[in-house]
Design an enzyme around this catalytic site. Structure first.
Site: not given
Ligand code: NAD
Length: 521
Positions: A207, A260-261, A264-265, A283, A317, A416
């Site tokens: 996804k 991701g963020s 959510v994580g 991550e 990130c 962040e």
């Molecule tokens: P985000 O958390 O908004 O979305 C990430 C993914 O999760 C997307 O595919 C989104 O559709 C999905 N998502 C959102 N809500 C969800 C839910 N309730 N259930 C399941 N999936 C869901 O993040 P973003 O804005 O796309 O990316 C930026 C973030 O990612 C920043 O916080 C950044 O620090 C982090 N990031 C971390 C790393 C790492 O390696 N630590 C690398 C890249 C980005």
């Protein structure tokens, strides 16, 4: 074309042929944008009832694509296909899986210019960052196939109690693996986790981010064209709280990688094992500090900090967003950092030499404006702080590279922000800097500029971060590369004690089975 590899660390592409082919790829990609993209479920291309369109942050008039919006039932179908494909894929000899995934990595490299140009339109990366990311996607897969070979398929004979009894310890795949990816690394953070899961013998449902759906599609194509059967790999596009949540909630998943963020994580970490224990590799975000000691080489410190703060408009990130500078050198450091920020070329990121990327969407622009309004009220904006609207900027989401001083209780120090903005503060000592650096819930990356070995040792012993750099001009906190600098966060930044692109990563996609066979004469 002769292979020329752009990495984040080299961040240069003094290759005329490469530059010319990128120029062509940008135009060719532009002509193909706006097309409809179905879901990739099993051997079908599924058209769901709903769809969504995304627009380029470089030019809001450009529709990047129209993507099928997966409903829960579509995600269910994708997991069913992956579950049905598992028996055959997991029993495929691991050397065959390695050969297939090595072909996938080579295809990704072969297509890097075309893919990078599409990425530029989709999320606004400049050409070096985009080319670097596509190569990173390929190198992550290569690193994981290499790990499989290096460990001889993770099949180890154990000690014996007797001649009659033989035990082997083998690592087995879990089953269906979910991969949820962010917008900012839409190729590498699909290809890396999917590659690791697949070479380990799992089947996969991806996804991608809504704003990474085009790159998700191109990455899916490379896997299938390289020989991964459809069904073994599946791709569902759609909203996080719908398609993403449906994937997380499917109890048939053996494991999941989310990037991701933190918000959510963390919710995924809490929910994913509610019925039974399952690995969720998460991550997440960062709030990455740079420390500049009085003994630092300020040329290195300014360059490394600027690159880490302003590269891809701070939407990494690993981006640096806080800098703690010894009070003896802060005035000089700040003056030079401001000058460096103001010298950033304003050429389009689509063009040669273009550096400054747009922020990803209107919500990011609104966040920037709110942060700046607060910084002007409570502190000082030392440079930047405006939206850019001249020339090519008018069509996109551009903001000026920004340096601020804000009070200690400002959320700029703790949240962040994901924008090209860095806060500076003076400190009296390295210990004060370390204390402030560690005083956030995140622990992803950190950088130090210092001339004394004792300072370096103290930093390495004390800093709470998964990826640390000393005196790194190429990026004070950014620019990890698979097999060279593994990448994973501590604290609220990630679950990985076993970092991506490092020697302990792929093991997380397998579970151990101890097999004892007794021979009766
Ligand atoms: P985000 O958390 O908004 O979305 C990430 C993914 O999760 C997307 O595919 C989104 O559709 C999905 N998502 C959102 N809500 C969800 C839910 N309730 N259930 C399941 N999936 C869901 O993040 P973003 O804005 O796309 O990316 C930026 C973030 O990612 C920043 O916080 C950044 O620090 C982090 N990031 C971390 C790393 C790492 O390696 N630590 C690398 C890249 C980005």
């Amino acid at each position: 074309m002769a292979a020329f590899r752009v990495t984040y660390a080299t961040l240069s592409a003094d290759d005329d042929e490469l530059q010319a082919s990128y120029d062509t790829a940008v135009e060719t990609a532009r002509l193909g944008l706006g097309a409809f993209h179905p879901l990739r479920v099993g051997t079908h291309e599924t058209v769901s009832a709903d769809s969504f369109a995304t627009r380029s942050p470089i030019d809001n008039d450009v529709v990047v694509g129209v993507f099928a919006e997966a409903a829960a039932a579509d995600v269910d179908d994708a997991v069913t296909c992956a579950a049905e494909a598992f028996a055959e894929w997991s029993s495929t000899p691991w050397r065959e899986r390695v050969a297939i995934l090595d072909r996938v990595a080579d295809l990704i490299s072969d297509r890097s210019v075309e893919h990078a140009a599409h990425m530029a339109w989709e999320n606004g990366k400049n050409r070096l960052e985009a080319l670097g990311e596509v190569e990173e996607a390929a190198d992550l897969i290569r690193y994981y196939t290499h790990a499989m070979v290096e460990h001889d398929g993770f099949d180890v004979p154990m000690e014996r109690f007797s001649e009659a009894e033989a035990t082997r310890d083998v690592m087995r795949p879990y089953g269906v693996w979910g991969v949820i990816a962010p917008f900012n690394y839409p190729a590498a953070l699909v290809a890396g986790p999917a590659g690791a899961a697949l070479v380990a013998g799992n089947t996969v449902v991806i996804k991608p981010s809504e704003i990474g759906s085009l790159c998700g599609d191109l990455t899916y194509d490379a896997f299938v064209d390289g020989g991964v059967p459809p069904g073994v790999i599946n791709l569902v596009t759609g909203a996080g709280d719908q398609a993403g949540a449906a994937l997380v909630g499917d109890n048939r998943l053996g494991g999941l990688t989310f990037t991701g963020s933190s918000g959510v994580g963390m919710s995924i970490i809490h929910a994913f094992s509610s019925s039974h224990p399952r690995p969720a590799i998460c991550e997440m975000g960062g709030k990455n500090p740079v420390i500049v000691a009085a003994s630092a080489d300020l040329d290195l410190a300014v360059e490394g900090t600027a690159r880490a703060a302003f590269g891809f408009a701070g939407q990494k990130c690993s981006a640096a967003s806080r800098v703690f500078v010894d009070e003896r050198v802060i005035d000089e450091f700040v003056a030079r950092l401001v000058a460096r920020a103001e010298a950033i070329p304003l050429t389009s990121p689509l063009h040669k030499g273009g550096y400054l990327s747009p922020v990803v969407d209107q919500a990011a622009l609104d966040r920037f404006e709110a942060v700046i309004a607060d910084a002007r009220l409570t502190g000082e904006v030392l440079t930047g702080g405006e939206r850019l609207t001249d020339g090519h900027h008018a069509a996109g989401n551009y903001v000026a590279p920004t340096v601020v001083r804000v009070p200690d209780d400002s959320t700029v120090w703790t949240t962040e922000l994901f924008m090209p903005l860095i806060a500076v503060r003076s400190v009296k000592s390295l210990d004060e800097a370390l204390e402030r650096a560690n005083a956030v819930p995140f622990g992803l990356t950190a950088g130090l500029f210092a001339g004394e070995q004792a300072e370096i040792d103290r930093f390495l012993d004390t800093i709470e971060a998964g990826v640390v750099y000393i005196n790194r001009e190429a990026g004070a906190t950014t620019g990890a590369w698979p097999g060279v600098q593994p990448f994973g966060g501590w604290k609220r930044s990630g679950t990985a004690g076993k970092a991506g692109g490092g020697p302990y990563y792929i093991q997380q996609y397998m579970r151990e089975q101890s097999r004892t066979i007794v021979t009766h004469e």
